[in-house]
Design an enzyme around this catalytic site. Structure first.
Site, PDB file in Angstrom:
ATOM      1  N   SER A 176       0.790  -1.232   0.000  1.00  0.00           N
ATOM      2  CA  SER A 176       0.000   0.000   0.000  1.00  0.00           C
ATOM      3  C   SER A 176       0.818   1.275   0.000  1.00  0.00           C
ATOM      4  O   SER A 176       0.256   2.359  -0.155  1.00  0.00           O
ATOM      5  CB  SER A 176      -0.959   0.015   1.188  1.00  0.00           C
ATOM      6  OG  SER A 176      -2.113  -0.723   0.879  1.00  0.00           O
ATOM      7  N   SER A 215     -10.092   1.587   1.790  1.00  0.00           N
ATOM      8  CA  SER A 215     -10.583   0.692   0.741  1.00  0.00           C
ATOM      9  C   SER A 215      -9.655   0.710  -0.458  1.00  0.00           C
ATOM     10  O   SER A 215      -9.429   1.753  -1.072  1.00  0.00           O
ATOM     11  CB  SER A 215     -11.994   1.103   0.308  1.00  0.00           C
ATOM     12  OG  SER A 215     -12.421   0.351  -0.816  1.00  0.00           O
ATOM     13  N   GLY A 239       3.205  -0.396   3.870  1.00  0.00           N
ATOM     14  CA  GLY A 239       2.469  -1.346   3.050  1.00  0.00           C
ATOM     15  C   GLY A 239       2.701  -2.760   3.514  1.00  0.00           C
ATOM     16  O   GLY A 239       3.773  -3.088   4.032  1.00  0.00           O
TER      17      GLY A 239
END
Length: 389
Positions: free
Chosen positions: A71, A178, A319
């Protein structure tokens, strides 16, 4: 020759920064296979690694190794969107539906809401609701993921699955992390520019900064050499099993988490971003302003904003995905950064234990680099970057 120089730098620097050396060694002791770390601060640059490159082999992870950043990709994607806003190609507060009418998005969802996770759109890897119930999405955990490790997903497929589920809340009224938001961001980049996401990323960030170690893999399962290996532990019929998750098809996360990079490239990118070299000051300020509904997570536009107990601020986006974790922290002026990669090994840890071990690792490092080693400093909220983003 380059790797031998890195090894010498690592060894020499390790004598000067014993607390950093100890921190990454403790990370490995906690159950990670390996760790590589790069720190830039007023004392200069320090690079080091601990653990092993591959289970069963003695070699340490390369300090210039490539790794999956999960991420942390979202900060790159958000920066591309904001660069296009600066160019006038996208409107930050324009309805996303203006660019992507084929998906029938709620007209209240703006480009800004995608970047700040306030759209309310279902997370295609599944949602955990406040009452503890779980709504599944694509296969994302345990044997289900292993069986689909090399499956190719299309962006449209991920988005349409998410849109087939009820929204979590009305656009702009709440906050929920999300991955779908960032796949939509990729699609609107491509629709607005007429170019592939990878082309715009190279044009706006990678080429100007010389980030030669950062790649967009698409559906390719390969990680360019040199690299460590990441492993995924799961239970099947009551038995723990370990698979090498180094090779996996990252199309499952797309622009929400598919990039491959290095600690040096992450430092260069984050330092440039924080120091104002990539975005005009007003847009950088927007990026670093947490949305009130994000609560303790303090999420802006592709960034977490964290206050330390010494009155300072650090910004970050870490991440995590199957077998891997990435770290990217920096001060608002970009003068101090911490970038790193952790690889999971064969320790028998369930998802909760794995997330806990990762959180402890992050706290150790942040405390040492940004808070002078003081306990209880800058721990902040945990990133909701689970092994699927």
């Amino acid at each position: 020759m380059r790797e031998s120089l890195r090894t010498i730098t690592d060894s020499a620097a390790g004598q000067d920064r014993p607390k950093l050396r100890k921190a990454i060694e403790e990370i490995v002791e906690a159950g990670f296979a390996g760790a590589q770390l790069r720190v830039h601060d007023e004392r200069g640059e320090w690079v080091g690694s601990a653990g092993v490159r591959k289970l069963g082999e003695p070699a340490k992870p390369p300090t210039n190794g490539r790794f999956r950043i999960g991420s942390t990709t979202k900060t790159f994607t958000a920066t591309v969107v904001l660069r296009l806003v600066a160019e006038g190609t996208l409107g930050l507060d324009a309805p996303a539906d203006d660019y992507l009418p084929e998906y029938g998005l709620d007209r209240r969802i703006t480009v800004r809401m995608l970047l700040q996770h306030t759209s309310g759109v279902f997370n295609f890897v599944g949602e955990v609701y406040d009452d503890g119930t779980f709504a599944p999405g694509i296969p994302a955990i345990d044997k289900e993921w292993v069986d689909n490790q090399f499956h190719t997903y299309q962006d449209e497929e991920l988005v349409r699955l998410a849109l087939s589920k009820p929204a979590r809340f009305a656009p702009g009224t709440d906050w929920s992390y999300s991955n779908t938001n960032y796949v939509l961001a990729k699609l609107l980049i491509e629709k607005a520019t007429g170019h592939r996401y990878a082309e715009e990323l190279r044009r706006l960030i990678l080429r100007p900064l010389g980030l030669s170690g950062t790649t967009v893999p698409g559906a390719s399962p390969e990680v360019p050499e040199p690299h460590a290996h990441g492993y995924y532990q799961y239970q099947d019929a009551g038995q723990w099993k370990t698979v090498d998750a180094t090779r996996q098809n990252p199309s499952v996360l797309s622009a929400a988490g598919d990039l491959i990079s290095t600690t040096e490239d992450l430092h260069t990118f984050f330092s440039a971003l924080m120091s104002g070299k990539l975005l005009p000051a007003p847009l950088l300020a927007e990026m670093r302003t947490p949305h009130p509904q994000s609560g303790d997570y303090r999420y802006g536009l592709g960034l977490f904003v964290e206050e330390t107990d010494r009155g300072g601020t650090i910004l970050h986006h870490n991440g995590g995905l199957w077998g891997w974790a990435a770290l990217m922290y920096g001060t608002p002026d970009g003068g101090r950064t911490l970038t790193g990669s952790l690889t999971f090994g064969d320790a028998e840890l369930d998802l909760a234990a794995m997330a806990g071990a990762l959180e402890q690792a992050k706290r150790r490092l942040v405390k040492e680099v940004f808070c002078g080693g003081r306990a209880g400093s800058a721990d902040g909220a945990a990133d909701p970057t689970q092994p699927t983003g």
